[in-house]
Scaffold this motif. Structure first.
Motif, PDB file in Angstrom:
ATOM      1  N   ASP A   1      20.426  -1.780   3.201  1.00  0.00           N
ATOM      2  CA  ASP A   1      21.628  -2.521   3.579  1.00  0.00           C
ATOM      3  C   ASP A   1      22.882  -1.750   3.156  1.00  0.00           C
ATOM      4  OD1 ASP A   1      23.191  -4.828   4.404  1.00  0.00           O
ATOM      5  OD2 ASP A   1      23.540  -5.114   2.254  1.00  0.00           O
ATOM      6  N   ILE A   2      22.881  -1.252   1.928  1.00  0.00           N
ATOM      7  CA  ILE A   2      24.033  -0.472   1.448  1.00  0.00           C
ATOM      8  C   ILE A   2      24.223   0.764   2.327  1.00  0.00           C
ATOM      9  CG2 ILE A   2      24.846   0.991  -0.461  1.00  0.00           C
ATOM     10  CD1 ILE A   2      23.534  -0.996  -2.383  1.00  0.00           C
ATOM     11  N   GLU A   3      23.098   1.419   2.620  1.00  0.00           N
ATOM     12  CA  GLU A   3      23.156   2.652   3.416  1.00  0.00           C
ATOM     13  C   GLU A   3      23.727   2.385   4.807  1.00  0.00           C
ATOM     14  OE1 GLU A   3      19.295   4.220   4.468  1.00  0.00           O
ATOM     15  OE2 GLU A   3      20.412   4.976   6.210  1.00  0.00           O
ATOM     16  N   SER A   4      23.386   1.230   5.394  1.00  0.00           N
ATOM     17  CA  SER A   4      23.858   0.925   6.752  1.00  0.00           C
ATOM     18  C   SER A   4      25.353   0.587   6.766  1.00  0.00           C
ATOM     19  CB  SER A   4      23.050  -0.242   7.331  1.00  0.00           C
ATOM     20  OG  SER A   4      23.382  -1.430   6.633  1.00  0.00           O
ATOM     21  N   ARG A   5      25.906   0.224   5.589  1.00  0.00           N
ATOM     22  CA  ARG A   5      27.309  -0.158   5.539  1.00  0.00           C
ATOM     23  C   ARG A   5      28.200   0.913   4.906  1.00  0.00           C
ATOM     24  NH1 ARG A   5      28.373  -4.049   2.286  1.00  0.00           N
ATOM     25  NH2 ARG A   5      26.380  -4.132   1.215  1.00  0.00           N
TER      26      ARG A   5
ATOM     27  N   GLY B   1      17.881  -4.365 -11.660  1.00  0.00           N
ATOM     28  CA  GLY B   1      16.644  -3.600 -11.837  1.00  0.00           C
ATOM     29  C   GLY B   1      16.803  -2.106 -11.686  1.00  0.00           C
ATOM     30  N   VAL B   2      17.945  -1.651 -11.145  1.00  0.00           N
ATOM     31  CA  VAL B   2      18.147  -0.209 -10.999  1.00  0.00           C
ATOM     32  C   VAL B   2      18.619   0.369 -12.334  1.00  0.00           C
ATOM     33  CG1 VAL B   2      19.564   1.599  -9.920  1.00  0.00           C
ATOM     34  CG2 VAL B   2      18.577  -0.219  -8.530  1.00  0.00           C
ATOM     35  N   GLU B   3      17.858   1.321 -12.864  1.00  0.00           N
ATOM     36  CA  GLU B   3      18.178   1.860 -14.188  1.00  0.00           C
ATOM     37  C   GLU B   3      18.905   3.188 -14.122  1.00  0.00           C
ATOM     38  OE1 GLU B   3      14.415   1.852 -16.270  1.00  0.00           O
ATOM     39  OE2 GLU B   3      14.777  -0.230 -16.876  1.00  0.00           O
ATOM     40  N   GLU B   4      18.626   3.958 -13.090  1.00  0.00           N
ATOM     41  CA  GLU B   4      19.195   5.296 -13.047  1.00  0.00           C
ATOM     42  C   GLU B   4      19.129   5.841 -11.629  1.00  0.00           C
ATOM     43  OE1 GLU B   4      17.721   7.476 -16.314  1.00  0.00           O
ATOM     44  OE2 GLU B   4      19.123   9.102 -16.017  1.00  0.00           O
ATOM     45  N   VAL B   5      20.179   6.563 -11.232  1.00  0.00           N
ATOM     46  CA  VAL B   5      20.192   7.193  -9.914  1.00  0.00           C
ATOM     47  C   VAL B   5      20.441   8.686 -10.113  1.00  0.00           C
ATOM     48  CG1 VAL B   5      21.240   7.194  -7.616  1.00  0.00           C
ATOM     49  CG2 VAL B   5      21.164   5.074  -8.935  1.00  0.00           C
TER      50      VAL B   5
ATOM     51  N   GLU C   1      11.835  -6.416 -13.097  1.00  0.00           N
ATOM     52  CA  GLU C   1      13.095  -7.095 -12.751  1.00  0.00           C
ATOM     53  C   GLU C   1      13.330  -7.213 -11.253  1.00  0.00           C
ATOM     54  OE1 GLU C   1      16.464  -5.375 -14.736  1.00  0.00           O
ATOM     55  OE2 GLU C   1      15.494  -5.522 -16.693  1.00  0.00           O
ATOM     56  N   VAL C   2      12.793  -6.276 -10.492  1.00  0.00           N
ATOM     57  CA  VAL C   2      13.004  -6.322  -9.040  1.00  0.00           C
ATOM     58  C   VAL C   2      11.767  -5.772  -8.318  1.00  0.00           C
ATOM     59  CG1 VAL C   2      14.187  -4.068  -8.976  1.00  0.00           C
ATOM     60  CG2 VAL C   2      14.575  -5.709  -7.138  1.00  0.00           C
ATOM     61  N   LYS C   3      11.388  -6.447  -7.237  1.00  0.00           N
ATOM     62  CA  LYS C   3      10.252  -5.971  -6.442  1.00  0.00           C
ATOM     63  C   LYS C   3      10.663  -4.722  -5.679  1.00  0.00           C
ATOM     64  CE  LYS C   3       7.244  -8.273  -3.879  1.00  0.00           C
ATOM     65  NZ  LYS C   3       6.600  -9.284  -3.036  1.00  0.00           N
ATOM     66  N   GLY C   4       9.773  -3.757  -5.568  1.00  0.00           N
ATOM     67  CA  GLY C   4      10.064  -2.516  -4.851  1.00  0.00           C
ATOM     68  C   GLY C   4      10.546  -2.762  -3.431  1.00  0.00           C
ATOM     69  N   THR C   5       9.883  -3.704  -2.721  1.00  0.00           N
ATOM     70  CA  THR C   5      10.240  -3.976  -1.330  1.00  0.00           C
ATOM     71  C   THR C   5      11.642  -4.606  -1.228  1.00  0.00           C
ATOM     72  OG1 THR C   5       8.941  -5.988  -1.583  1.00  0.00           O
ATOM     73  CG2 THR C   5       7.919  -4.195  -0.357  1.00  0.00           C
ATOM     74  N   THR C   6      11.957  -5.483  -2.192  1.00  0.00           N
ATOM     75  CA  THR C   6      13.292  -6.105  -2.214  1.00  0.00           C
ATOM     76  C   THR C   6      14.354  -5.036  -2.439  1.00  0.00           C
ATOM     77  OG1 THR C   6      12.225  -7.960  -3.313  1.00  0.00           O
ATOM     78  CG2 THR C   6      14.636  -7.958  -3.292  1.00  0.00           C
ATOM     79  N   LEU C   7      14.062  -4.126  -3.368  1.00  0.00           N
ATOM     80  CA  LEU C   7      15.018  -3.077  -3.696  1.00  0.00           C
ATOM     81  C   LEU C   7      15.279  -2.190  -2.471  1.00  0.00           C
ATOM     82  CD1 LEU C   7      16.734  -1.675  -5.835  1.00  0.00           C
ATOM     83  CD2 LEU C   7      14.715  -0.354  -6.505  1.00  0.00           C
ATOM     84  N   ILE C   8      14.216  -1.838  -1.762  1.00  0.00           N
ATOM     85  CA  ILE C   8      14.368  -0.994  -0.569  1.00  0.00           C
ATOM     86  C   ILE C   8      15.260  -1.691   0.469  1.00  0.00           C
ATOM     87  CG2 ILE C   8      13.149  -0.004   1.428  1.00  0.00           C
ATOM     88  CD1 ILE C   8      10.907   0.794  -0.446  1.00  0.00           C
TER      89      ILE C   8
END
Lengths: 342, 239
Positions: free
Chosen positions: B74-78, B43-47, B62-69
């Protein structure tokens, strides 16, 4: 190759698709159709994928001659299209004979129209998109707006159309109406905390007028002044589509398709994606009332819009005498085909 | 300080770090950007990475906002455990002065030094590319010496040739495409920062470094010819 000859282009007619996505990190604006709903529907009605390159016109439609038989659809602003001196319908498939001329008798409501042609406009892609981005002179036809005598190359048109061609008609209930004052739904933020509380109220409870300094890049609005707590500036960050910047003068600017990718003005709110189509159809002098909604409400609106677009692909190929109606029985919606019996 | 996750409308999310322009904060942006790219989230189209934040464009169908956050957090913590590539230094050959840098003498006079010294100081620095924006391929560079800082023109030029290298206050930069602008022009590079006929289309990446190297007119013409044939390779070194 099939082609369309532009006789008169109108004040601003460009080639657009869904835009140049994926390069904003390098400072490349997206561009693309301003009213994506009308643009996508035009393509589907013409028998294209919903991202084929099509013509977007502003204020006045182009006059053009079809050099081959063609299948087209015209959507967006409420215009009066004329094909060979006869009025032509909006929001449905139209079959056009070689040598026919399409012109427009003005606009009744709305601002931007779309002409999609079966096969799509064939322009060289620049960064995976055919969209014209005027400020960098890229995409479309030589990166510029269309001029008279331009020959627009098309993909395969009616020859490639499957079977006996039948028109698709978008049910009337799905056709957007364009008003002089539009309620535009926004999600507050990402920097609403940098504005005075009473100014958020002003923003949500006042009418703002679209000024003549409005274009594909952004709409400058005029209305009651919005005040910041301290500075109107932030450290430059990414500008979302529909982001509403408020510089020091306190008047909002809505950032649209051709917006620059980054900027340093505070953003009070962001227009939800479905309502950007309404903004695209607002001419200078028209008015906006902002309404704050939740993320869930915005996503519901998006899902409803998507189901309308998807319903077009499922519409049956009906003879032209057929009418497709949307009926509501005990709260449940049905698509019904009505046709005369011999 | 806690990282902030904010909705920026219904199809974008903003991730904000500390509210300052610094190499330290920008490094966090770069690391998170690379980690998100590596993880290919649904669901991520562009950063879009900037000085101190990332704008994430996503498709809510494609992806719920809360799920994406949750996934982003999780990525940020690792981040610490992830293997982040080293930064590059990209060399930009630049012809200083003359018709290519009509304001070089002004910059020298304003800072009470010789034109040679301006060139020396300008081409000594390694400039962090904090972000790209404004026009296609335009780098926001940090770290120019205060010694050659010069205010903008009172009357901006209407047309500036692509490749022009300029100074505005304590900033320095390169105009990737022809555009209007008010920076003091001190030189020009034959290198194209943006070229739709070349892969990659954009020469620079945010988070990397840029260094100007002084060249003479003969070298400029030679490089220019190679650039026209799409044959020129810029020098890059690892930091």
């Amino acid at each position: 190759m099939d082609a369309v000859k532009i006789i008169e282009p109108g004040p601003l007619t460009t080639i657009q698709d869904t835009g140049r996505k994926g390069y904003q990190r390098y400072g490349m604006p997206v561009a693309g159709a301003m009213d994506l709903f009308s643009y996508r529907v035009a393509n589907l009605l013409a028998g294209n994928d919903d991202n084929a390159a099509a013509l977007e016109f502003t204020l006045q439609g182009p006059k053009m001659e079809f050099l081959h038989n063609a299948v087209i659809a015209i959507t967006g602003a409420e215009t009066i299209p004329i094909i060979d001196n006869k009025p032509a319908p909006l929001w449905q498939t139209i079959f056009v004979k070689k040598g026919s001329v399409l012109s427009f008798n003005g606009i009744k409501s709305g601002l931007r129209g779309y002409v999609a042609i079966r096969g799509g406009v064939e322009v060289p892609n620049v960064l995976e998109s055919g969209s014209t981005y005027l400020r960098a002179n890229i995409g479309g036809i030589e990166g510029r707006k269309l001029t008279s005598k331009d020959i627009i190359p098309m993909g395969d048109s009616i020859e490639g159309y499957p079977g006996n061609p039948q028109p698709y008609i978008l049910p009337k209930d799905f056709i957007p109406r364009f008003n002089d004052t539009e309620e535009i739904r926004v999600i507050l933020g990402p920097q609403e905390d940098l504005f005075k509380k009473e100014s958020i109220k002003t923003f949500l409870n006042s009418e703002y007028t679209v000024t003549t300094q409005s274009d594909r890049m952004g709409y400058r609005l005029e209305g009651p002044t919005i005040r910041h707590k301290e500075s109107p500036d932030i450290i430059s960050d990414g500008i979302p589509l529909g982001g509403i910047q408020v510089p020091g003068h306190g008047q909002p600017i809505i950032m649209l398709a051709d917006r620059q990718t980054t900027g340093g003005y505070t953003k009070i709110a962001t227009v939800i994606s479905t309502d950007l189509n309404k903004i695209a159809q607002l001419a200078p002098g028209k008015k906006i009332k902002f309404k704050s909604v939740t993320l869930e409400e915005a996503h519901d609106a998006l899902r409803i819009q998507e189901s309308i677009v998807n319903s077009i692909e499922k519409l049956p190929e009906a003879p032209s005498s057929k009418k497709i109606l949307k009926l509501k029985i005990s709260g449940e919606e049905f698509l019904v085909t009505i046709e005369p019996i011999d | 300080m806690a990282v902030k996750y904010k909705a920026a409308g219904d199809i974008s999310l903003l991730i904000e770090f500390e509210n300052e322009i610094s190499e330290k904060v920008n490094a966090k942006v770069r690391n998170l950007y690379l980690a998100i790219e590596k993880n290919c989230l649904v669901g991520v189209e562009e950063v879009i990475p900037t000085y101190r934040s990332l704008l994430i464009n996503y498709n809510p169908l494609e992806v719920k906002g809360t799920t994406l956050i949750e996934k982003l957090k999780d990525i940020e913590s690792r981040l610490e455990e992830m293997d982040i590539p080293k930064q590059k230094v990209v060399e930009i050959p630049t012809l200083y002065g003359g018709e290519f840098g009509p304001d070089l003498q002004f910059v020298a006079d304003y800072n009470k030094m010789s034109a040679e010294n301006v060139i020396k100081i300008h081409s000594q620095g390694k400039y962090l590319i904090y972000m790209l924006g404004f026009t296609p391929g335009f780098p926001y560079l940090g770290g120019m010496s205060e010694r050659i800082a010069t205010p903008r023109l009172n009357n901006p030029r209407i047309r500036i040739t692509a490749g022009s290298v300029g100074i505005a206050g304590t900033q320095t930069g390169i105009y990737p495409i022809e555009s209007p602008g008010g920076w003091r022009l001190i030189g020009r590079t034959p290198i194209k920062l943006f070229n739709p006929d070349r892969h990659p289309y954009f020469l620079l990446q945010s988070g990397d470094y840029l260094q100007f190297t002084a060249i003479n007119e003969t070298e400029y013409n030679l490089i220019n010819e190679q650039v026209d044939k799409n044959q020129f390779q810029v020098n890059t070194t690892l930091l």
